[in-house]
Scaffold this motif. Structure first.
Motif, short mmCIF file in Angstrom:
data_model
loop_
_atom_site.label_atom_id
_atom_site.label_comp_id
_atom_site.label_asym_id
_atom_site.label_seq_id
_atom_site.Cartn_x
_atom_site.Cartn_y
_atom_site.Cartn_z
N VAL A 1 -25.04 23.39 32.70
CA VAL A 1 -23.67 21.83 32.35
C VAL A 1 -23.09 22.43 32.63
CG1 VAL A 1 -23.08 19.80 31.23
CG2 VAL A 1 -25.85 19.89 31.84
N PRO A 2 -22.01 23.14 31.82
CA PRO A 2 -20.67 23.87 31.51
C PRO A 2 -20.96 25.13 32.48
CG PRO A 2 -22.02 25.11 29.80
CD PRO A 2 -22.77 24.02 30.62
N LEU A 3 -21.98 25.91 33.47
CA LEU A 3 -21.74 26.40 34.06
C LEU A 3 -21.43 26.36 35.41
CD1 LEU A 3 -24.61 28.78 33.57
CD2 LEU A 3 -22.22 29.01 32.41
N ASP A 4 -20.99 26.78 36.40
CA ASP A 4 -20.80 27.04 38.14
C ASP A 4 -21.08 27.66 39.03
OD1 ASP A 4 -19.29 24.50 39.71
OD2 ASP A 4 -18.07 26.69 39.93
N SER A 5 -21.52 26.94 39.90
CA SER A 5 -22.45 28.71 40.87
C SER A 5 -21.48 27.54 42.07
CB SER A 5 -23.51 27.84 41.31
OG SER A 5 -24.25 28.40 42.55
N ALA B 1 -19.15 20.19 27.95
CA ALA B 1 -19.95 20.22 28.45
C ALA B 1 -19.53 19.15 30.08
CB ALA B 1 -20.59 19.46 28.01
N ALA B 2 -17.84 18.53 30.11
CA ALA B 2 -17.27 18.29 31.63
C ALA B 2 -16.66 18.94 31.97
CB ALA B 2 -16.85 17.15 30.78
N SER B 3 -15.96 19.83 31.72
CA SER B 3 -15.42 20.93 32.62
C SER B 3 -16.06 21.90 33.09
CB SER B 3 -15.01 22.39 31.27
OG SER B 3 -14.13 21.26 30.42
N ILE B 4 -15.58 22.54 34.31
CA ILE B 4 -15.85 23.34 35.38
C ILE B 4 -15.01 24.79 35.04
CG2 ILE B 4 -16.12 23.82 37.66
CD1 ILE B 4 -16.47 20.85 37.90
N GLU B 5 -15.63 25.66 34.53
CA GLU B 5 -14.49 26.98 34.31
C GLU B 5 -13.58 26.49 32.76
OE1 GLU B 5 -13.84 28.23 38.56
OE2 GLU B 5 -15.63 29.43 38.74
N GLY B 6 -13.80 26.39 32.29
CA GLY B 6 -13.35 26.55 31.49
C GLY B 6 -11.56 24.92 31.09
N LYS B 7 -12.00 24.39 33.27
CA LYS B 7 -11.44 23.43 32.67
C LYS B 7 -11.67 21.94 32.73
CE LYS B 7 -8.36 26.54 35.50
NZ LYS B 7 -7.19 26.93 36.64
N LEU B 8 -10.70 20.85 32.01
CA LEU B 8 -11.26 19.31 32.12
C LEU B 8 -10.34 18.19 33.72
CD1 LEU B 8 -12.87 17.85 30.83
CD2 LEU B 8 -11.40 17.17 28.78
N TYR B 9 -11.18 17.96 34.49
CA TYR B 9 -10.78 17.34 34.76
C TYR B 9 -10.65 16.01 35.04
CZ TYR B 9 -9.85 21.60 37.35
OH TYR B 9 -9.69 22.76 37.74
N GLY B 10 -10.84 15.32 33.95
CA GLY B 10 -11.36 13.95 33.30
C GLY B 10 -10.65 13.99 32.16
N VAL B 11 -11.03 12.23 32.22
CA VAL B 11 -11.82 11.79 30.67
C VAL B 11 -13.20 11.53 30.59
CG1 VAL B 11 -11.32 10.24 28.44
CG2 VAL B 11 -9.30 11.22 29.85
N PRO B 12 -13.72 12.41 29.68
CA PRO B 12 -15.57 12.89 29.75
C PRO B 12 -15.61 11.04 29.33
CG PRO B 12 -14.43 14.01 28.14
CD PRO B 12 -13.86 13.57 28.42
#
Length: 510
Positions: free
Chosen positions: A447-451, A150-161
């Motif tokens: 939430v987990p998708l990107d536009s 849920a906290a990722s963008i395009e499958g990448k997690l850029y921090g600790v949720p």
């Protein structure tokens, strides 16, 4: 086109499938190792080294904390912490400015993950990707895979949720006013409307003056009354997606229009604060605590309201309510980020090496330990709180607690890891209701998708709908004008956002 909301059963099925623990990560050390800088893997990492760390953090109280708890946290984590506190009311401006200027810290608290500036900064590679590191730490490895997704963008997690409950929405009523007027706890929107009327017109505080209203509110569609009321009407949370994968924004649904008409009626009759469009959160809280309004949105804030009201309302009694239907007996409440309330992110311009990143992640892991969690929620035993025979913590000195502990309450990445019993029956009831919300929480499917268009224009485009919503509620426009604003949103980039979300959604189904 037949539309439907993402069903709770489907979402829970998807989430449960994501909760499988991460196994050994074979990608470590490979050429495309996520988040690791070339040449950095050979650097030595000493988990016991003294850490000098800066933290750009969000402040949800009137004043920053004193140094008392900072020193205790530093002692436990073997660190020297320099906080740069950003008031919650100005976080959007301050954080976006900091991202644009590069004036950042080792740790940056990002709570606005749908903000286009924040999202673009995360996608740009400005921050470390941490997926491959979390399972190396005792506490961080407990972050559910569903939360990571849920906290990722395009499958990448850029921090600790920052983990959170799935849904914390609800309404708080002045229970003493309900009792004065002989009104029972509401279960439907019609009953809520009648209470708003009675709190405005029937002298609920018995002082013989026309000085109360039903809904206090603020200039925030998401955290003010509108989003919660919209949930009760059955409006999708941000977006609806049908069985064919077609996306519809929430403001292009009949349920959103029903909420508009309900709120407009409240406003026209004076049952909703007339200055809500220019009211800040702190002013809304003061209005409620001072006995000027009888309904507050957001049950999570019940303790803060109680504290504000001390000495002002001797008979101040509060009733949190989480189950309100539109009359059909069904319950809905919007979920904030699918249980994720932001990220602790680590900018590469400040955290320059993998060794630095690992040491900071060790710090984040350590503040999730029970001892630090207690420092950040209760303070020091014998100074700020004490236990009774039943294991309930009691605050000893509320002024000291407010000054030294309360500002840290939103800074813990995993606040539910060590649940505590509260001495406050209202708080205990609120916790119970928030847990109940999990059963009927409505998720935002994007939430987990990107536009790309939403990342670039989303914040500006949202203002079109926000302005149109405010104008409609205040009687400054009609339905045709509101729908015209929706079309303007689509022509200005909204249609592209819809298409991009649909394409991203299809990829998740392959």
């Amino acid at each position: 086109m037949k539309k439907r909301f993402v069903s709770m059963a489907l979402v829970l099925t998807l989430l449960s499938s994501l909760l499988v623990a991460c196994g050994a990560n074979e990608s470590k050390g490979s050429e495309d190792n996520k988040g690791k800088e070339a040449g950095s893997a050979s650097e030595n990492y000493d988990p016991n080294s003294k850490l000098d760390v800066t933290w750009l953090n969000i402040l949800h109280t009137a004043s920053p904390p004193t140094d008392t708890m900072v020193k205790k946290i530093e002692e436990y984590t073997n660190s020297k912490i320099t906080f740069n506190w950003v008031p919650d009311a100005s976080k959007e401006e301050r954080i976006t400015t900091a991202l644009a200027s590069g004036d950042l810290a080792d740790i940056v608290t990002l709570t606005m993950l749908t903000n286009s500036s924040v999202r673009n900064s995360l996608k740009s590679g400005m921050f470390w990707e941490v997926s491959d590191y979390l399972d190396d730490y005792e506490n961080l490895k407990l972050i559910p895979q569903a939360a990571r997704e849920a906290a990722s963008i395009e499958g990448k997690l850029y921090g600790v949720p920052f983990l959170n409950n799935l849904a914390r929405g609800g309404l708080i009523f002045r229970q003493d006013w309900l009792e004065n007027l002989g009104i029972a706890e509401p279960t439907t929107l019609d009953e809520v409307y009648e209470i708003a009327r009675a709190f405005t017109e029937d002298d609920p505080d018995g002082n013989g003056k026309d000085d109360t209203i039903g809904f206090g509110d603020r200039s925030d569609l998401r955290y003010g009354s509108f989003k919660t009321l919209s949930s009760y009407f059955g409006t999708p949370n941000g977006w609806a997606v049908d069985e064919n994968g077609k996306f519809t924004p929430e403001f292009d649904t009949q349920e959103y229009m029903d909420t508009l008409n309900y709120s407009r009626k409240l406003y026209e009759n004076g049952y909703l604060a007339q200055d809500f469009a220019v009211t800040a959160k702190s002013d809304q809280e003061q209005q409620f605590a001072q006995g000027k309004a009888g309904i507050f949105t957001g049950i999570i804030g019940i303790t803060g309201l109680r504290t504000l009201a001390e000495g002002l309302n001797m008979d101040f009694k509060l009733l949190p309510v989480n189950k309100i239907s539109n009359g059909d007996g069904e319950y809905h409440i919007w979920s904030e980020g699918s249980g994720v309330n932001g990220l602790m992110a680590f900018p590469k311009t400040v955290v320059k090496t993998e060794a630095q990143l690992k040491r900071i992640l060790k710090f984040v892991n350590d503040i999730c330990d029970e001892e630090v969690s207690m420092y950040m929620t209760r303070g020091i035993e014998g100074v700020h709180y004490e236990y009774d025979a039943e294991g309930v913590t009691h605050i000893i000195n509320k002024d000291l607690y407010t000054a030294e502990v309360t500002p840290f309450s939103s800074s813990r990445p995993m606040p539910t890891l060590f649940p505590l019993k509260s001495e406050n029956p209202e708080k205990e009831l609120t916790t119970k209701l928030i847990n109940e919300n999990d059963a009927f929480a409505v998720f935002d499917p994007t939430v987990p998708l990107d536009s790309a268009t939403n990342n670039e224009q989303g914040t500006e485009l949202a203002k079109i709908i926000t302005d149109a919503t405010f104008k409609y509620i205040m009687g400054q426009s009609d339905e045709a004008e509101f729908k015209k604003a929706v079309e303007t949103w689509k022509k200005s980039g909204g249609s592209a956002i819809i298409t991009e979300y649909e394409e991203a959604y299809k990829l998740t189904k392959k």
